[in-house]
Motif scaffolding. Structure first.
Motif, PDB file in Angstrom:
ATOM      1  N   ASN A 159       0.916  -1.214  -0.049  1.00  0.00           N
ATOM      2  CA  ASN A 159       0.077   0.162  -0.039  1.00  0.00           C
ATOM      3  C   ASN A 159       0.953   1.219   0.110  1.00  0.00           C
ATOM      4  OD1 ASN A 159      -2.903  -1.350   0.281  1.00  0.00           O
ATOM      5  ND2 ASN A 159      -1.704  -2.201   2.400  1.00  0.00           N
ATOM      6  N   PRO A 160       0.502   2.351  -0.526  1.00  0.00           N
ATOM      7  CA  PRO A 160       1.305   3.584  -0.843  1.00  0.00           C
ATOM      8  C   PRO A 160       1.898   3.868   0.686  1.00  0.00           C
ATOM      9  CG  PRO A 160      -0.631   3.775  -1.875  1.00  0.00           C
ATOM     10  CD  PRO A 160      -0.805   2.609  -1.235  1.00  0.00           C
ATOM     11  N   PRO A 161       1.292   3.950   1.773  1.00  0.00           N
ATOM     12  CA  PRO A 161       1.996   4.485   3.106  1.00  0.00           C
ATOM     13  C   PRO A 161       3.292   3.695   3.409  1.00  0.00           C
ATOM     14  CG  PRO A 161      -0.462   4.219   3.390  1.00  0.00           C
ATOM     15  CD  PRO A 161      -0.250   3.479   1.958  1.00  0.00           C
ATOM     16  N   ASP A 162       3.339   2.179   2.639  1.00  0.00           N
ATOM     17  CA  ASP A 162       4.391   1.351   3.201  1.00  0.00           C
ATOM     18  C   ASP A 162       5.821   2.071   2.413  1.00  0.00           C
ATOM     19  OD1 ASP A 162       2.367  -0.517   4.108  1.00  0.00           O
ATOM     20  OD2 ASP A 162       2.475  -1.404   1.983  1.00  0.00           O
ATOM     21  N   PHE A 163       5.671   2.838   1.740  1.00  0.00           N
ATOM     22  CA  PHE A 163       6.933   3.455   1.119  1.00  0.00           C
ATOM     23  C   PHE A 163       7.573   4.432   1.971  1.00  0.00           C
ATOM     24  CE2 PHE A 163       5.024   1.863  -2.786  1.00  0.00           C
ATOM     25  CZ  PHE A 163       6.329   1.664  -3.666  1.00  0.00           C
ATOM     26  N   GLN A 164       6.895   5.098   3.057  1.00  0.00           N
ATOM     27  CA  GLN A 164       7.242   6.291   3.630  1.00  0.00           C
ATOM     28  C   GLN A 164       8.617   6.230   4.356  1.00  0.00           C
ATOM     29  OE1 GLN A 164       4.751   8.707   3.660  1.00  0.00           O
ATOM     30  NE2 GLN A 164       6.477  10.028   4.557  1.00  0.00           N
ATOM     31  N   GLY A 165       9.300   7.195   4.049  1.00  0.00           N
ATOM     32  CA  GLY A 165      10.792   7.175   4.736  1.00  0.00           C
ATOM     33  C   GLY A 165      11.904   6.358   3.917  1.00  0.00           C
ATOM     34  N   LEU A 166      11.508   5.550   2.939  1.00  0.00           N
ATOM     35  CA  LEU A 166      12.646   4.758   2.407  1.00  0.00           C
ATOM     36  C   LEU A 166      13.632   5.787   1.458  1.00  0.00           C
ATOM     37  CD1 LEU A 166      10.648   1.488   1.472  1.00  0.00           C
ATOM     38  CD2 LEU A 166      12.074   1.666   3.247  1.00  0.00           C
ATOM     39  N   LYS A 167      14.716   5.290   1.530  1.00  0.00           N
ATOM     40  CA  LYS A 167      15.630   5.784   0.643  1.00  0.00           C
ATOM     41  C   LYS A 167      15.470   4.986  -0.743  1.00  0.00           C
ATOM     42  CE  LYS A 167      18.631   5.701   3.990  1.00  0.00           C
ATOM     43  NZ  LYS A 167      19.974   5.196   4.221  1.00  0.00           N
ATOM     44  N   MET A 168      15.280   5.287  -1.971  1.00  0.00           N
ATOM     45  CA  MET A 168      14.797   4.792  -3.259  1.00  0.00           C
ATOM     46  C   MET A 168      16.149   5.082  -3.993  1.00  0.00           C
ATOM     47  SD  MET A 168      12.501   2.819  -2.341  1.00  0.00           S
ATOM     48  CE  MET A 168      12.192   2.046  -3.787  1.00  0.00           C
ATOM     49  N   ARG A 169      16.884   3.965  -4.555  1.00  0.00           N
ATOM     50  CA  ARG A 169      17.658   4.132  -5.629  1.00  0.00           C
ATOM     51  C   ARG A 169      16.832   4.584  -7.209  1.00  0.00           C
ATOM     52  NH1 ARG A 169      18.842   1.856 -11.018  1.00  0.00           N
ATOM     53  NH2 ARG A 169      20.656   3.073 -11.750  1.00  0.00           N
ATOM     54  N   ILE A 170      17.136   5.688  -7.814  1.00  0.00           N
ATOM     55  CA  ILE A 170      16.735   5.805  -8.959  1.00  0.00           C
ATOM     56  C   ILE A 170      17.801   5.944  -9.953  1.00  0.00           C
ATOM     57  CG2 ILE A 170      14.611   6.697  -8.370  1.00  0.00           C
ATOM     58  CD1 ILE A 170      15.570   9.602  -9.032  1.00  0.00           C
ATOM     59  N   SER A 171      17.272   5.761 -11.449  1.00  0.00           N
ATOM     60  CA  SER A 171      18.725   5.766 -12.347  1.00  0.00           C
ATOM     61  C   SER A 171      18.878   7.092 -12.869  1.00  0.00           C
ATOM     62  CB  SER A 171      18.432   4.865 -13.441  1.00  0.00           C
ATOM     63  OG  SER A 171      17.173   5.248 -14.130  1.00  0.00           O
ATOM     64  N   GLY A 172      17.922   7.968 -12.796  1.00  0.00           N
ATOM     65  CA  GLY A 172      18.383   9.517 -13.447  1.00  0.00           C
ATOM     66  C   GLY A 172      17.218  10.197 -13.534  1.00  0.00           C
ATOM     67  N   SER A 173      16.096   9.611 -13.990  1.00  0.00           N
ATOM     68  CA  SER A 173      14.822  10.398 -14.291  1.00  0.00           C
ATOM     69  C   SER A 173      14.241  11.204 -13.025  1.00  0.00           C
ATOM     70  CB  SER A 173      13.673   9.705 -14.985  1.00  0.00           C
ATOM     71  OG  SER A 173      12.689  10.118 -15.155  1.00  0.00           O
ATOM     72  N   LYS A 174      13.780  12.694 -13.312  1.00  0.00           N
ATOM     73  CA  LYS A 174      13.364  13.422 -12.283  1.00  0.00           C
ATOM     74  C   LYS A 174      11.816  13.209 -12.185  1.00  0.00           C
ATOM     75  CE  LYS A 174      16.419  16.137 -10.919  1.00  0.00           C
ATOM     76  NZ  LYS A 174      16.954  15.936  -9.619  1.00  0.00           N
ATOM     77  N   ILE A 175      11.351  12.397 -13.339  1.00  0.00           N
ATOM     78  CA  ILE A 175       9.961  12.071 -13.185  1.00  0.00           C
ATOM     79  C   ILE A 175       9.783  10.608 -12.123  1.00  0.00           C
ATOM     80  CG2 ILE A 175       8.004  10.865 -14.378  1.00  0.00           C
ATOM     81  CD1 ILE A 175       8.490  13.656 -15.126  1.00  0.00           C
ATOM     82  N   ALA A 176      10.777   9.812 -12.123  1.00  0.00           N
ATOM     83  CA  ALA A 176      10.959   8.795 -11.139  1.00  0.00           C
ATOM     84  C   ALA A 176      11.318   9.508  -9.850  1.00  0.00           C
ATOM     85  CB  ALA A 176      11.969   7.798 -11.605  1.00  0.00           C
ATOM     86  N   ASP A 177      12.138  10.144  -9.736  1.00  0.00           N
ATOM     87  CA  ASP A 177      12.391  11.075  -8.382  1.00  0.00           C
ATOM     88  C   ASP A 177      11.054  11.509  -7.678  1.00  0.00           C
ATOM     89  OD1 ASP A 177      14.905  12.975  -6.965  1.00  0.00           O
ATOM     90  OD2 ASP A 177      12.671  13.700  -7.047  1.00  0.00           O
ATOM     91  N   GLN A 178      10.108  11.967  -8.696  1.00  0.00           N
ATOM     92  CA  GLN A 178       8.940  12.785  -8.203  1.00  0.00           C
ATOM     93  C   GLN A 178       7.930  11.791  -7.824  1.00  0.00           C
ATOM     94  OE1 GLN A 178       8.798  15.809  -7.876  1.00  0.00           O
ATOM     95  NE2 GLN A 178       6.267  15.860  -7.274  1.00  0.00           N
ATOM     96  N   TYR A 179       7.862  10.555  -8.769  1.00  0.00           N
ATOM     97  CA  TYR A 179       6.722   9.603  -8.166  1.00  0.00           C
ATOM     98  C   TYR A 179       7.043   9.030  -6.825  1.00  0.00           C
ATOM     99  CZ  TYR A 179       8.732   6.004 -11.397  1.00  0.00           C
ATOM    100  OH  TYR A 179       9.452   4.835 -11.955  1.00  0.00           O
ATOM    101  N   PHE A 180       8.376   8.879  -6.699  1.00  0.00           N
ATOM    102  CA  PHE A 180       8.937   8.074  -5.377  1.00  0.00           C
ATOM    103  C   PHE A 180       8.915   9.190  -4.396  1.00  0.00           C
ATOM    104  CE2 PHE A 180      11.248   4.653  -7.833  1.00  0.00           C
ATOM    105  CZ  PHE A 180      10.526   3.630  -7.205  1.00  0.00           C
TER     106      PHE A 180
END
Ligand code: LMR
Length: 333
Positions: A159-180
């Motif tokens: 569920n979306p709240p499960d993501f709260q506070g995690l440090k996520m690796r992204i490959s470069g896109s600011k769109i991915a930055d935004q959705y995380f």
């Protein structure tokens, strides 16, 4: 007199059959960051095989997989400087080339399925993006598919709240930055070759990628939970330096284009199956737990990530969003 003797000697050497000086082949260094045993890895090797065959050895393709020559950012610089001739980066990594518009392809839940993705890159959207590249001295030769992203961490992400506070690796896109970011995580850009260790040591808590990349990089061994969310798509653009490409003899370029067209058909024909097989193998290995979203959970993810669309206007511009809306018959704002 001396010069005359020297020219005569050269003429004799060239006249003797079998002594003719062999012309050295044109070398194409093809750098990429994934394993050979992935859709892109196999595509690069297929291009090598066909290019060398069609040019009768006049072209030699050296494939450097697994970041063995350059990492993500460095390989883009190397292409611009001419120290490599061919790359196939994910389109999420194209902002450093000055074409942020490619990041529109990273919008979450953009492509309903593989057919919709193919329609986008094969049609007007794909061509429009390649035109943008040309102004930067880069030529886009083909789009290569690698399917949809999953997401992982050491806690179940259902569920979306499960993501709260995690440090996520992204490959470069600011769109991915935004959705995380809208999910309450802290995204961090990191080279692909550094991800395994970063996950292992806790520098980041989670990441996203396709089954073939999870399997070949062994991310499943350092992530307790993977959600088969397929929330975004991973595609590559095979690119060359325009100056290099236009400087090739015309017949060679024709043969290389043929090799690229066939390597592209091959890569795109195996991508879905390769990822299905990789997912089955991840399941069978049993090092990680796979989670699948119910329709309600998927809807909750879509709603939670939806603000990315409004935000993306300022990043990729209205023009590409309108083009996507028109071609895919969807709303992008
Ligand atoms: C990544 O960096 O996560 C991927 O883009 C790697 C790749 O090329 O598939």
């Amino acid at each position: 007199m001396r010069r005359w003797i020297l020219s005569a000697a050269v003429a004799v050497v060239l006249a003797v059959p079998g002594v003719a000086l062999a012309q050295s082949p044109i070398v194409i260094k093809f750098s990429h960051v994934v394993a050979n045993d992935t859709p892109k890895g196999k595509g690069a090797l297929k291009f090598k095989e066909l290019a060398e065959k069609y040019t009768d050895g006049k072209v030699k393709v050296e494939v450097y997989p697994n970041s063995s020559l350059f990492k993500d950012k460095e390989e883009i610089e190397a292409l611009q400087l001419g120290s490599v001739q061919m790359l196939a980066p994910s389109t999420a990594k194209f902002a450093p080339l000055g074409v942020k518009e490619f990041e529109a392809l990273d919008l979450p839940w953009l492509f309903a399925d593989e057919a919709t993705y193919t329609k986008a890159v094969k049609g007007e959207i794909g061509k429009w993006l390649f035109n943008k590249l040309e102004a930067k001295g880069i030529l886009g030769l083909a789009y290569w598919d690698n399917g949809f992203h999953m997401v992982s961490s050491n806690r179940p992400l259902v569920n979306p709240p499960d993501f709260q506070g995690l440090k996520m690796r992204i490959s470069g896109s600011k769109i991915a930055d935004q959705y995380f970011r809208v999910l309450g995580t802290i995204p961090q850009i990191m080279a692909f070759s550094e991800v395994y260790q970063a996950l292992q040591t806790g520098v980041v808590d989670g990441c996203e990628n396709t089954p073939s990349n999870y399997l070949t990089q062994k991310f499943d061994e350092v992530q307790k939970h993977i959600t088969v969310s397929y929330h975004a798509h991973l595609q590559y653009a095979v690119i060359v330096n325009s100056q290099f490409w236009s400087g090739l003899p015309a017949d060679i370029r024709t043969q290389l284009n043929k090799a690229m067209d066939e390597a592209t058909d091959y890569t795109n024909s195996i991508a879905v199956k390769e990822n299905e097989d990789a997912l089955a193998e991840l399941k069978q290995k049993g090092k990680t737990t796979l989670h699948y979203l119910t329709p309600e959970q998927r809807k909750a993810w879509q709603q939670a990530m939806a603000p990315t669309y409004q935000w993306s206007k300022g990043r990729v511009g209205q023009e590409v969003l309108d083009l996507i809306s028109k071609n895919l018959d969807i709303k992008t704002n």
